[in-house]
Design a protein around this motif. Structure first.
Motif, PDB file in Angstrom:
ATOM      1  N   ASP A  19      -6.805   4.085  -7.353  1.00 49.76           N
ATOM      2  CA  ASP A  19      -7.305   4.644  -5.948  1.00 49.76           C
ATOM      3  C   ASP A  19      -7.679   3.690  -5.068  1.00 49.76           C
ATOM      4  O   ASP A  19      -7.385   3.690  -3.808  1.00 49.76           O
ATOM      5  CB  ASP A  19      -8.345   5.666  -6.162  1.00 49.76           C
ATOM      6  CG  ASP A  19      -8.281   6.806  -7.033  1.00 49.76           C
ATOM      7  OD1 ASP A  19      -6.991   7.342  -7.065  1.00 49.76           O
ATOM      8  OD2 ASP A  19      -9.086   7.349  -7.591  1.00 49.76           O
ATOM      9  N   PHE A  20      -8.182   2.468  -5.640  1.00 46.69           N
ATOM     10  CA  PHE A  20      -8.442   1.456  -4.477  1.00 46.69           C
ATOM     11  C   PHE A  20      -7.124   0.757  -4.077  1.00 46.69           C
ATOM     12  O   PHE A  20      -7.283   0.620  -2.794  1.00 46.69           O
ATOM     13  CB  PHE A  20      -9.291   0.264  -5.528  1.00 46.69           C
ATOM     14  CG  PHE A  20      -9.418  -0.892  -4.656  1.00 46.69           C
ATOM     15  CD1 PHE A  20     -10.568  -0.871  -3.795  1.00 46.69           C
ATOM     16  CD2 PHE A  20      -8.418  -2.003  -4.539  1.00 46.69           C
ATOM     17  CE1 PHE A  20     -10.895  -2.214  -3.071  1.00 46.69           C
ATOM     18  CE2 PHE A  20      -8.825  -3.284  -3.898  1.00 46.69           C
ATOM     19  CZ  PHE A  20      -9.891  -3.176  -2.843  1.00 46.69           C
ATOM     20  N   ALA A  21      -6.141   0.637  -4.669  1.00 50.81           N
ATOM     21  CA  ALA A  21      -4.982   0.113  -4.414  1.00 50.81           C
ATOM     22  C   ALA A  21      -4.201   0.927  -3.265  1.00 50.81           C
ATOM     23  O   ALA A  21      -3.877   0.564  -2.178  1.00 50.81           O
ATOM     24  CB  ALA A  21      -3.913  -0.243  -5.597  1.00 50.81           C
ATOM     25  N   LYS A  22      -4.334   2.266  -3.429  1.00 50.13           N
ATOM     26  CA  LYS A  22      -3.696   3.346  -2.555  1.00 50.13           C
ATOM     27  C   LYS A  22      -4.507   3.422  -1.318  1.00 50.13           C
ATOM     28  O   LYS A  22      -4.024   3.219  -0.252  1.00 50.13           O
ATOM     29  CB  LYS A  22      -3.746   4.492  -3.260  1.00 50.13           C
ATOM     30  CG  LYS A  22      -3.110   5.891  -2.414  1.00 50.13           C
ATOM     31  CD  LYS A  22      -3.046   7.093  -3.287  1.00 50.13           C
ATOM     32  CE  LYS A  22      -4.653   7.521  -3.443  1.00 50.13           C
ATOM     33  NZ  LYS A  22      -5.158   8.323  -2.725  1.00 50.13           N
ATOM     34  N   ASP A  23      -5.785   3.641  -1.417  1.00 49.47           N
ATOM     35  CA  ASP A  23      -6.753   3.517  -0.275  1.00 49.47           C
ATOM     36  C   ASP A  23      -6.719   2.316   0.715  1.00 49.47           C
ATOM     37  O   ASP A  23      -6.306   2.228   1.855  1.00 49.47           O
ATOM     38  CB  ASP A  23      -8.092   3.993  -0.483  1.00 49.47           C
ATOM     39  CG  ASP A  23      -8.140   5.162  -1.248  1.00 49.47           C
ATOM     40  OD1 ASP A  23      -7.274   6.154  -1.019  1.00 49.47           O
ATOM     41  OD2 ASP A  23      -9.292   5.515  -1.970  1.00 49.47           O
ATOM     42  N   VAL A  24      -6.737   1.309  -0.028  1.00 49.83           N
ATOM     43  CA  VAL A  24      -6.991   0.057   0.777  1.00 49.83           C
ATOM     44  C   VAL A  24      -5.781  -0.425   1.470  1.00 49.83           C
ATOM     45  O   VAL A  24      -5.616  -1.027   2.674  1.00 49.83           O
ATOM     46  CB  VAL A  24      -7.476  -1.087  -0.142  1.00 49.83           C
ATOM     47  CG1 VAL A  24      -7.664  -2.380   0.644  1.00 49.83           C
ATOM     48  CG2 VAL A  24      -9.098  -1.023  -0.557  1.00 49.83           C
ATOM     49  N   GLY A  25      -4.730  -0.138   0.490  1.00 48.67           N
ATOM     50  CA  GLY A  25      -3.096  -0.383   1.047  1.00 48.67           C
ATOM     51  C   GLY A  25      -3.044   0.297   2.239  1.00 48.67           C
ATOM     52  O   GLY A  25      -2.275  -0.373   3.405  1.00 48.67           O
ATOM     53  N   SER A  26      -3.206   1.489   2.399  1.00 43.90           N
ATOM     54  CA  SER A  26      -3.073   2.427   3.450  1.00 43.90           C
ATOM     55  C   SER A  26      -4.022   1.868   4.810  1.00 43.90           C
ATOM     56  O   SER A  26      -3.200   1.882   5.890  1.00 43.90           O
ATOM     57  CB  SER A  26      -3.227   3.904   3.227  1.00 43.90           C
ATOM     58  OG  SER A  26      -4.841   4.213   3.000  1.00 43.90           O
TER      59      SER A  26
END
Length: 69
Positions: A19-26
């Motif tokens: 979730d962190f990778a997805k959220d921060v990436g966006s």
């Protein structure tokens, strides 16, 4: 009584990492998060960049660029 416990990010990496990778990436892609890098160009400048970082002369993330990809 009170219990104080520190927060260590790696303690939650397995359950929150995706979730962190997805959220921060966006957020990075959208420009919602802005970061600074202090780039030293060339491996010959790495020692000065390291000493400067320890002395607080850099801003943001200190990076030593050694090659163009």
């Amino acid at each position: 009584r009170i219990t104080i416990r520190g927060f260590i990010v790696s303690d939650f990496a397995q359950e929150c990492g995706a979730d962190f990778a997805k959220d921060v990436g966006s957020w990075l892609a959208n420009g919602d998060i802005i970061y600074k890098e202090d780039i030293a160009d060339g491996i010959d400048n790495a020692p000065d960049a390291f000493v400067g970082m320890l002395q607080g002369k850099n801003f943001g993330k200190q990076v030593v660029k050694i090659a163009d990809l």
